[in-house]
Design an enzyme around this catalytic site. Structure first.
Site, short mmCIF file in Angstrom:
data_model
loop_
_atom_site.label_atom_id
_atom_site.label_comp_id
_atom_site.label_asym_id
_atom_site.label_seq_id
_atom_site.Cartn_x
_atom_site.Cartn_y
_atom_site.Cartn_z
N GLY A 33 34.48 72.24 37.35
CA GLY A 33 33.59 72.40 38.49
C GLY A 33 32.53 73.43 38.20
CG ASN A 34 28.90 73.30 39.82
OD1 ASN A 34 28.62 73.76 40.93
ND2 ASN A 34 28.80 72.01 39.55
NE ARG A 35 30.83 81.55 38.08
CZ ARG A 35 32.08 82.02 38.15
NH1 ARG A 35 32.67 82.12 39.31
NH2 ARG A 35 32.69 82.39 37.05
CB SER A 36 27.06 74.53 43.61
OG SER A 36 26.34 74.21 44.78
CB ALA A 102 25.34 72.50 41.29
#
Ligand code: CTP
Ligand code: CA
Length: 234
Positions: A33-36, A102
């Site tokens: 995943g990502n930090r959006s 994102a």
């Protein structure tokens, strides 16, 4: 919490907005995943709805709640593949698409149906990645191929600079490459932008309209983008 500025700049218009981060499954319990945070996309949905638009918010993983507003319909997605399918479905016959999500650039080349187990010999698996679909570029391409996709497509670009090239120069090149009408560029770095309340962006236009820089909260930035979108749709 400041109330979005209300008006009728987008009365009668329909806008699809993607927000938050995608998650790419590795096995049934793990993902990349990502930090959006989803904050900018949600702010855009609220600002567009406050200007009278019918909004479809296609939301991935977010730290913030999806907004409840009579003009906003929320569609939840998890992976880039699901995002692509949702955008191509829901953006048909709509006036604008804003890709604030994102989106993962890579995903595990194969997700297993069973949880990956630890081995007794202290070994660790190697994760092989493959590129995901480019949702923005695919939307532009399918529109060019005759699909009834939005006349104005807005991308976001999180850019870092280096010794030879500024974030804005990378942004201008990305606008060309993606083929969208508007690109919102923000400079990223450690502690900047992701999860923060403030933002500093430059709005670039494919039609040669003068670049516009905007500083302020994500709500202020959202209102500026929505205003530019209304101009582009006028
Ligand atoms: N985007 C997309 N599909 C992807 C990756 C990105 O639709 N698989 C969209 C984003 O939502 C954003 C725009 O493309 O609106 C630009 O994303 P960005 O990550 O800046 O560009 P990339 O083309 O992925 O290039 P890179 O990350 O290598 O700079
Ligand atoms: Ca990317």
């Amino acid at each position: 919490v400041a109330q979005a500025q209300t008006g009728d700049q987008l009365a009668g218009r329909s806008v699809v907005i993607s927000a938050g981060g995608t998650r790419e499954a590795l096995d049934p319990v793990r993902y990349l995943g990502n930090r959006s945070s989803g904050k900018q996309g949600v702010a855009l949905a609220k600002a567009a709805a406050a200007q009278g638009a019918q909004v479809t918010l296609i939301a991935g993983a977010m730290d913030v709640q999806a907004p409840t507003h009579p003009n906003i319909t929320v569609v939840r997605i998890e992976s880039t593949r699901e995002l692509l399918d949702a955008v191509l479905e829901h953006a048909q016959h709509q006036d604008a698409l804003i890709m604030a999500a994102a989106v993962a650039d890579f995903r595990p080349a194969s997700a297993t149906n069973e949880k990956i187990k630890k081995q007794d010999d202290a070994s660790a698996p190697t994760i092989v990645l493959e590129q995901t679909e480019d949702v923005l570029r695919t939307s532009v391409e399918q529109r060019a191929a005759g699909q009834p996709l939005p006349r104005v497509i807005v991308g976001f670009a999180a850019e870092t600079g280096d010794e030879t090239t500024s974030p804005l120069e990378y942004g201008r090149a990305k606008l060309q490459r993606k083929g969208c009408e508007i690109l919102v560029v923000n400079e990223v770095g450690v502690g900047k932008v992701f999860g923060q309340n403030d933002n500093d962006v430059t709005i670039l236009f494919a039609n040669g309209r003068e670049e516009l820089s905007v500083q302020g909260s994500k709500d202020v930035v959202a209102e500026a983008i929505i205003e530019q979108l209304a101009v582009a749709l006028a």
